[in-house]
Design a protein around this motif. Structure first.
Motif, mmCIF file in Angstrom:
data_model
loop_
_atom_site.group_PDB
_atom_site.id
_atom_site.type_symbol
_atom_site.label_atom_id
_atom_site.label_comp_id
_atom_site.label_asym_id
_atom_site.label_seq_id
_atom_site.Cartn_x
_atom_site.Cartn_y
_atom_site.Cartn_z
ATOM 1 N N UNK A 1 0.833 -1.206 0.000
ATOM 2 C CA UNK A 1 0.000 0.000 0.000
ATOM 3 C C UNK A 1 0.867 1.257 0.000
ATOM 4 N N UNK A 2 1.920 1.239 0.786
ATOM 5 C CA UNK A 2 2.831 2.386 0.857
ATOM 6 C C UNK A 2 3.448 2.686 -0.509
ATOM 7 N N UNK A 3 3.795 1.639 -1.260
ATOM 8 C CA UNK A 3 4.387 1.830 -2.584
ATOM 9 C C UNK A 3 3.407 2.538 -3.509
ATOM 10 N N UNK A 4 2.144 2.088 -3.521
ATOM 11 C CA UNK A 4 1.143 2.753 -4.351
ATOM 12 C C UNK A 4 0.916 4.186 -3.923
ATOM 13 N N UNK A 5 0.874 4.413 -2.627
ATOM 14 C CA UNK A 5 0.647 5.747 -2.064
ATOM 15 C C UNK A 5 1.762 6.707 -2.485
ATOM 16 N N UNK A 6 3.008 6.296 -2.283
ATOM 17 C CA UNK A 6 4.142 7.173 -2.559
ATOM 18 C C UNK A 6 4.281 7.439 -4.055
ATOM 19 N N UNK A 7 4.071 6.420 -4.884
ATOM 20 C CA UNK A 7 4.232 6.631 -6.318
ATOM 21 C C UNK A 7 3.132 7.525 -6.884
ATOM 22 N N UNK A 8 1.907 7.409 -6.370
ATOM 23 C CA UNK A 8 0.865 8.333 -6.807
ATOM 24 C C UNK A 8 1.231 9.760 -6.401
ATOM 25 N N UNK A 9 1.783 9.892 -5.217
ATOM 26 C CA UNK A 9 2.185 11.225 -4.746
ATOM 27 C C UNK A 9 3.297 11.799 -5.608
ATOM 28 N N UNK A 10 4.233 10.956 -6.029
ATOM 29 C CA UNK A 10 5.404 11.432 -6.767
ATOM 30 C C UNK A 10 5.162 11.543 -8.269
ATOM 31 N N UNK A 11 4.358 10.635 -8.830
ATOM 32 C CA UNK A 11 4.249 10.553 -10.284
ATOM 33 C C UNK A 11 2.838 10.761 -10.833
ATOM 34 N N UNK A 12 1.822 10.821 -9.957
ATOM 35 C CA UNK A 12 0.452 10.919 -10.446
ATOM 36 C C UNK A 12 0.230 12.097 -11.369
ATOM 37 N N UNK A 13 0.650 13.284 -10.935
ATOM 38 C CA UNK A 13 0.421 14.480 -11.759
ATOM 39 C C UNK A 13 1.232 14.422 -13.038
ATOM 40 N N UNK A 14 2.443 13.882 -12.981
ATOM 41 C CA UNK A 14 3.289 13.810 -14.179
ATOM 42 C C UNK A 14 2.706 12.864 -15.219
ATOM 43 N N UNK A 15 2.149 11.747 -14.755
ATOM 44 C CA UNK A 15 1.501 10.831 -15.690
ATOM 45 C C UNK A 15 0.206 11.437 -16.223
ATOM 46 N N UNK A 16 -0.525 12.152 -15.367
ATOM 47 C CA UNK A 16 -1.771 12.776 -15.805
ATOM 48 C C UNK A 16 -1.506 13.852 -16.852
ATOM 49 N N UNK A 17 -0.413 14.599 -16.697
ATOM 50 C CA UNK A 17 -0.069 15.672 -17.628
ATOM 51 C C UNK A 17 0.833 15.189 -18.760
ATOM 52 N N UNK A 18 1.084 13.879 -18.790
ATOM 53 C CA UNK A 18 1.900 13.254 -19.841
ATOM 54 C C UNK A 18 3.314 13.847 -19.896
ATOM 55 N N UNK A 19 3.812 14.247 -18.735
ATOM 56 C CA UNK A 19 5.198 14.714 -18.665
ATOM 57 C C UNK A 19 6.176 13.555 -18.590
#
Length: 368
Positions: free
Chosen positions: A62-80
């Motif tokens: 769960x921690x892995x999913x939590x941290x990666x969404x925090x770190x990469x969620x916006x970048x993947x959403x914005x296709x950066x």
């Protein structure tokens, strides 16, 4: 006339220190669980919670999913960052140090076998199991028994979690709150339904069903991050939340297992994530080192244990150590594993990570 301005120290990042320490404590729990059976009295007999190794593994997922969404969620959403680049970078972050730890385990098993001390469960140390683990496919349900560096089955499962995450993270990042809640309930319901079909509690499914266990937990962690993003927690609320969550986990883990208690425990672990991510505590060199050493401790403790606990067993057998001395000897094994993790992080994991990062960045700059 000049006016001098004294720069103010930057505010601590929310979750910066607390999540670093949390990662290290989760790895430490896995260490104690694996070393616990070799203690003078099994730790599970002294504290039933120490017999529940799934607690740290499920929390880690769960921690892995939590941290990666925090770190990469916006970048993947914005296709950066592209899904392929994201998955490649994450795998290359894990793989080199994993290979070093696996080769160290091969060396330990090989030397011990040549000295007339082969491993107790030879079926866990086959050539096929080694190659499965080398290329990180050993947690994909191809085998029934974990072998070699056993805890790393979760790294293998994370490769699949990363791949799925790269495809859904951008969409999930934009979900409204009600959709996030519905997604959490759907993921948990599906996981419980699959576990019922398998005929085993979801939270500690057998090794063959590692992906059935890992994918929902990783997804739940990612959704939890979006659902609670931006929540600020005071140090006092953090302390109270951690204490209450700890009491719930320890109390329920001491009772006979039941699906409802397992779900409540997962809820308490999720609460630990939320309050840890929301509190702003001062980051120190020690908290940063603990965060970096968490992965090394996870990787290397089985290798150190194979040596240190073997020596501990020989000392007990040869000198008939009384229980207090046996506790001291066993405790030194734990200390040795923790010390080795910090050495491994500084001498192996960090240099390899920096080397890989430099090569990847050089490739990106060349393409640009």
């Amino acid at each position: 006339m000049s006016v001098s301005v004294t720069p103010t120290a930057p505010l601590p990042r929310a979750g910066g220190a607390s999540l670093d320490v949390l990662r290290f404590l989760a790895a430490g729990f896995i260490l104690l669980f694996h070393f616990g059976e070799s203690a003078p009295r099994p730790l599970g007999e002294l504290a039933p919670v120490m017999a529940q190794g799934w607690l740290a593994t499920d929390f880690f997922l769960m921690l892995s999913g939590f941290i990666l969404m925090r770190a990469y969620g916006s970048r993947l959403a914005q296709q950066r960052v592209s899904p392929v680049s994201f998955v490649g970078r994450r795998v290359l972050r894990l793989w080199p140090s994993h290979i070093v730890a696996l080769l160290l385990m091969l060396l330990v098993v090989g030397v011990a076998s040549m000295q007339g001390h082969p491993p107790g469960h030879a079926e866990k140390y086959t050539v096929w199991a080694f190659w499965e683990q080398l290329i990180l496919i050993h947690g994909w349900g191809l085998s029934d028994t974990p072998g070699w560096n056993v805890p790393t089955w979760t790294l293998s499962a994370l490769v699949v979690c990363y791949s799925a995450f790269s495809l859904y993270a951008g969409s999930v990042f934009r979900w409204p709150r009600m959709a996030l809640i519905a997604g959490l309930l759907a993921a948990l319901s599906l996981a419980l339904a699959l576990a019922a079909l398998i005929g085993h509690p979801f939270v500690d499914l057998p090794f063959r069903y590692g992906l059935v266990r890992a994918l929902p937990l990783f997804f739940i962690g990612a959704l939890m991050e979006r659902l609670t993003a931006g929540i600020a927690v005071s140090p006092r609320i953090y302390a109270v939340g951690m204490a209450l969550s700890g009491l719930i986990v320890v109390g329920l883990a001491s009772l006979p297992r039941h699906t409802l208690s397992d779900i409540f425990i997962l809820g308490a672990l999720a609460a630990v994530l939320v309050v840890s991510a929301g509190v702003s505590l001062p980051e120190t060199p020690l908290t940063k080192r603990m965060g970096r050493a968490a992965y090394a401790l996870f990787l290397i403790h089985s290798v150190v244990g194979a040596i240190a606990l073997g020596v501990d067993g020989m000392l007990v057998h040869r000198f008939a150590l009384p229980e207090p001395l046996h506790w001291l000897s066993w405790g030194l094994c734990v200390v040795a594993a923790i010390a080795a993790a910090f050495v491994f992080e500084a001498g192996v994991d960090r240099p390899l990570s920096q080397w890989v990062s430099a090569r990847l960045n050089r490739g990106v700059n060349a393409e640009a």
